[in-house]
Enzyme design. Sequence first.
Site: not given
Length: 433
Positions: A35, A155, A255-256, A263, A266, A324
């Site tokens: 990384k 994010e 709504a979905g 996050c 968890k 998302k």
Amino acid sequence: MNIAIIGTGYVGLVTGTGLSSFGLNITCVDIDKKKIDLLNGGKLPIYEPQLEDLVENNAKEGRLRFSSDVAGAIRKNDVIFIAVGTPPKEDGSTNLASIENVARTIGENLNAEKLIVNKSTVPVGTADYIKKIIERYSDKNYTVEVASNPEFLREGAAVRDFFHPDRIVLGTESEHALSILMDIYRPLYLLETPFIKTDVHTAELIKYAANCFLATKISFINEMANICDKTGANITDLSKALGLDGRIGKKFLHAGIGFGGSCFPKDVRSLVNQTEKLQYNFRIGKAVLDVNRKQIEIALNKIVAAFDGSLNDKTIALLGVSFKPETDDIRESPAIYLAKGLLENGAKIKMYDPKALENAKAELSSAKLSEDAYDAAKDADAIVLATEWNQFRHLDLSRLKTIMRGKLFFDFRNVYPKNKVAEAGLKYFAIGR
Ligand code: UDX
């Protein structure tokens, strides 16, 4: 001021880069050498809007460095931020292995008085635990303070959130630590960002409370949508009316098929687990998780029912797999859970996502990858819009109708007006409308 950020993931990289933009001298470190090599070669290990340019500029100006020498960075810097991963364990509790590892390395390399600032989301009391580990592994008597400065970055909007936070939470034990942190965040203070100055335990709990409350809003609105489905009411109008009440607020009432990401699931699970250990029954947290799980089942049942109970040999075009829009992250993605359910029910999947296809490949190995939404829809029996990327908001519905084999359109993020889809000759299904 010289600052080391230990952990160069989403939070560490955005925080380090943002702080370097404030003119501070930042070293981002990580034990993952690959990384660090990537970053030193000018490449980013993650996709995050605006981040690449910011990293490049700050690195060029010499304020932002990347290194895999964790011990060296601890010795050379006065303030050490911890931003390592705190993933969930099977039972919902928080895996603190990386935190323990960092604390031990700090202890072993403590060569002066230092301020340790924890940014990782950790169970209440973890800062005290970090301090104990540092003291255990240090043979010197330097004073260390472990402060808590939780992160609220989203994010996909992390850079914007860094520079325009709703608030900065600082949990400290001493005036000295507080003054160092206030100095670090001075540019935001000048922008009149509210600062919450509190004790360490409260700061740690604020992070869980914020995420649990937002998750509660989502589960609440999803339940309302399910009630709309049963009663023939309309969730879009309901949500709008609800949100206009200043006490409720407009955001997070969409709504979905539920919340996902690294996050919310968890953190709610972790607070349920933390409170169980304290013999407290966090009923709302449990219900929020339950509703979120069921929301996928409800969506899946809608599809199965529309095909008269069997998905065998049906091809579904899945639009969106990330948890998302604007991210390649598929962790706990409702779209992925839904896709797994479809596959288990015998469906074939053709999937498209602007950024997350590469990541989804491993999770959904039998799904076919598509070039775009139309490629996915070609010869499909149904379209399932699972993640509301902007690319999917203005699809040519008549074209879709022509290239599809079937004509079912499942808009599980409630993006389209019902009549527009119907006018194109497609059969429309949504959540709560
Ligand atoms: C979240 C918090 O917002 C952030 O403050 C915290 O630090 C980390 O967790 P993030 O996980 O990046 O950030 O995503 P966010 O944009 O908050 O969305 C979380 C999930 O909720 C997504 O799956 C999204 O689709 C879902 N969601 C959000 C809804 O289903 N309905 C909504 O109205 C809002």
